[in-house]
Design an enzyme around this catalytic site. Structure first.
Site, short mmCIF file in Angstrom:
data_model
loop_
_atom_site.label_atom_id
_atom_site.label_comp_id
_atom_site.label_asym_id
_atom_site.label_seq_id
_atom_site.Cartn_x
_atom_site.Cartn_y
_atom_site.Cartn_z
N ASP A 1 5.84 -16.55 -7.44
CA ASP A 1 4.74 -15.94 -8.29
C ASP A 1 4.73 -16.53 -9.68
O ASP A 1 5.66 -16.32 -10.49
CB ASP A 1 5.10 -14.48 -8.19
CG ASP A 1 3.94 -13.65 -9.13
OD1 ASP A 1 3.12 -14.35 -9.57
OD2 ASP A 1 4.33 -12.26 -9.26
N HIS B 1 10.29 -36.44 4.67
CA HIS B 1 11.30 -35.97 5.50
C HIS B 1 12.76 -36.74 5.17
O HIS B 1 13.85 -36.30 5.01
CB HIS B 1 11.26 -35.98 6.93
CG HIS B 1 12.46 -34.89 7.44
ND1 HIS B 1 13.73 -34.70 7.16
CD2 HIS B 1 12.40 -33.92 8.81
CE1 HIS B 1 14.11 -33.56 7.75
NE2 HIS B 1 13.35 -33.33 8.84
#
Length: 461
Positions: free
Chosen positions: A393, A168
């Protein structure tokens, strides 16, 4: 409406040795500084996220080979991720030292089908973490560690998961999504990411002065609500599915409560108010104590000039809504949501961001943080937009599920709103909320959820 996480089947994996994937082209070595928000001690924690892809019988390519090659190409554009994090000896702040070491890349296989695991939707966190690479970090020392690691796990059905561990301190949720989107773009055959990465961490560095830091929550220390259920290590996780129709009915009922309101409520404002109230009841917080809802507000477009689109560092500010438990209980959901809306707007006020950056610098200088009882503190983070940056995709359609995890001890102070799993068509347009609570409190939470659902939605199914 709620599904408790549990290991449906034993998740046994066969893992290959970890390899280091380096940039496909030579990149120069350097040491990079991080922003004030990156250096916030609460941000030195690993994001663990799992992306689940169904099998595609028409695609004969090997996802591991495609992702390994794409990672090498990605690191040309995001070369800091192939360095290591360490603290500066001069000021103790985090910095990325890039010497071209590479990113840990791990491959695992399972004899199970993803469908038998419900596409990892209901797996216990500790079991699901086996699908994510391990990065050993000693936060108390100055030992260098990798900011990013990847694990690809192939299942017998032909489907697979991409597990990422990303600190983070280097990026926020938006940045994580940007990086993974770029990875899958390259795996799909693009020659470069559609969004150019931008470092520019100096844009969010606070000025240092001699004023004392203001510890968040210190003004109510000793007044915060407490729960008889806390502290405890017996924590359970629930996935709460909320359908699109239920959200609409809740919004409609709230708008009827306050016809004077010129602005409509967002889904986050509605759900955060709803869940905050139920959580308070479930934990049986003392009525006179103060409970706090923390809200993370993105500031990318608030700065002047706005941060570039490709900026992947931390770019959010926390704002808070404070009420006594009694006030929270007696307030309508619409009243609470209106308070959340007003709190969010404070992050856009002139000078607010600058002052927050200064105060964070002061707190780091003084090594100060809130150490009081935090039973009544609750953060609800929204992953619906930051979790999916764009199409992922690269030959196996879009991920059927996304699952964020925590690699530290389970915390009861943080909840997450996500898009629902695509394996359940009835959830299209809805959300799933991930909650952690003490076991006994979770029983109360589910009971309160059923009662509130009947009140606002007219049924308990």
């Amino acid at each position: 409406m709620a599904n408790q996480r549990k290991p449906i089947l034993p998740l046994l994996l066969e893992k290959k040795p970890v390899e280091l994937v380096k940039p496909s082209k030579h990149t120069h070595c350097e040491t990079l500084s991080l922003s004030t928000l990156d250096n916030d001690p609460f941000n030195e924690v690993m994001y663990a996220t799992i992306y689940v892809f169904k099998a595609n019988g028409k695609n004969l390519d090997d996802p591991v080979s495609l992702l390994r090659k794409a990672l090498s190409e990605l690191l040309v554009h995001y070369y800091p991720l192939s360095g290591k994090l360490m603290r500066s000896e001069s000021n103790g702040k985090l910095q990325l030292v890039y010497l071209g070491e590479g990113v840990p890349f791990e491959v695992a296989t399972s004899t199970l089908d993803l469908s038998s695991l419900n596409y990892i939707e209901n797996l216990d966190d500790q079991v699901a973490l086996r699908l994510v690479p391990e990065i050993e970090i000693d936060y108390e020392s100055n030992v260098c560690y990798h900011p990013l690691a990847l694990q690809v796990t192939k299942f017998a059905c032909g489907g697979f998961t991409i597990g990422t561990a990303l600190t983070h301190a280097v990026c926020d949720g938006y940045g994580v999504a940007q990086i993974i989107h770029a990875l899958t773009e390259l795996a799909a055959g693009k020659t470069e990411p559609s969004v150019k990465s931008v470092w520019q961490r100096e844009r969010l560095v606070g000025k240092i002065d001699n004023k004392p830091g203001k510890v968040p929550g210190s003004h109510i220390d000793g007044f915060l609500a407490t729960s008889a259920y806390l502290p405890t290590t017996d924590v359970v996780t629930e996935t709460i599915n909320i359908r699109a129709g239920d959200i609409k009915r809740l919004k409609d009922s709230m708008m009827k409560e306050c016809e004077y309101l010129k602005e409509s409520f967002t889904t986050y404002e509605v759900l955060s108010s709803y869940i905050w109230k139920l959580r308070s009841r479930a934990l049986k917080l003392n009525p006179d104590g103060i409970t706090v809802l923390g809200v993370a507000v993105g500031i990318r477009h608030v700065l002047d000039p706005p941060l570039p689109k490709g900026y992947y560092g931390n770019a959010y500010i926390d704002v808070y809504v404070e009420l006594t438990v009694r006030e929270l209980e007696e307030s309508s959901i619409s009243n609470i949501a209106n308070r959340v809306k007003k709190a969010k707007k404070t992050a856009y006020e002139k000078g607010y961001i600058e002052e927050e950056l200064k105060n964070t610098e002061r707190l780091m200088r003084d090594d100060s943080m809130f150490e009081g009882v935090s039973d009544g503190l609750f953060f609800l983070t929204d992953w619906r937009n930051i979790g999916w940056f764009g199409s992922m995709d690269f030959g196996w359609n879009e991920p059927v599920n996304l699952r964020p995890l925590t690699q530290r001890e389970s915390t009861v102070h943080v909840g997450m709103i996500l898009k629902p799993s695509k394996s359940d068509p009835s959830m299209e347009g809805g959300v799933k909320v991930i909650m952690k609570l003490p076991r006994d409190a979770m029983v109360e939470f589910k009971r309160e959820m059923a009662t509130m659902k009947k009140l606002y939605f007219g049924d308990t199914n």
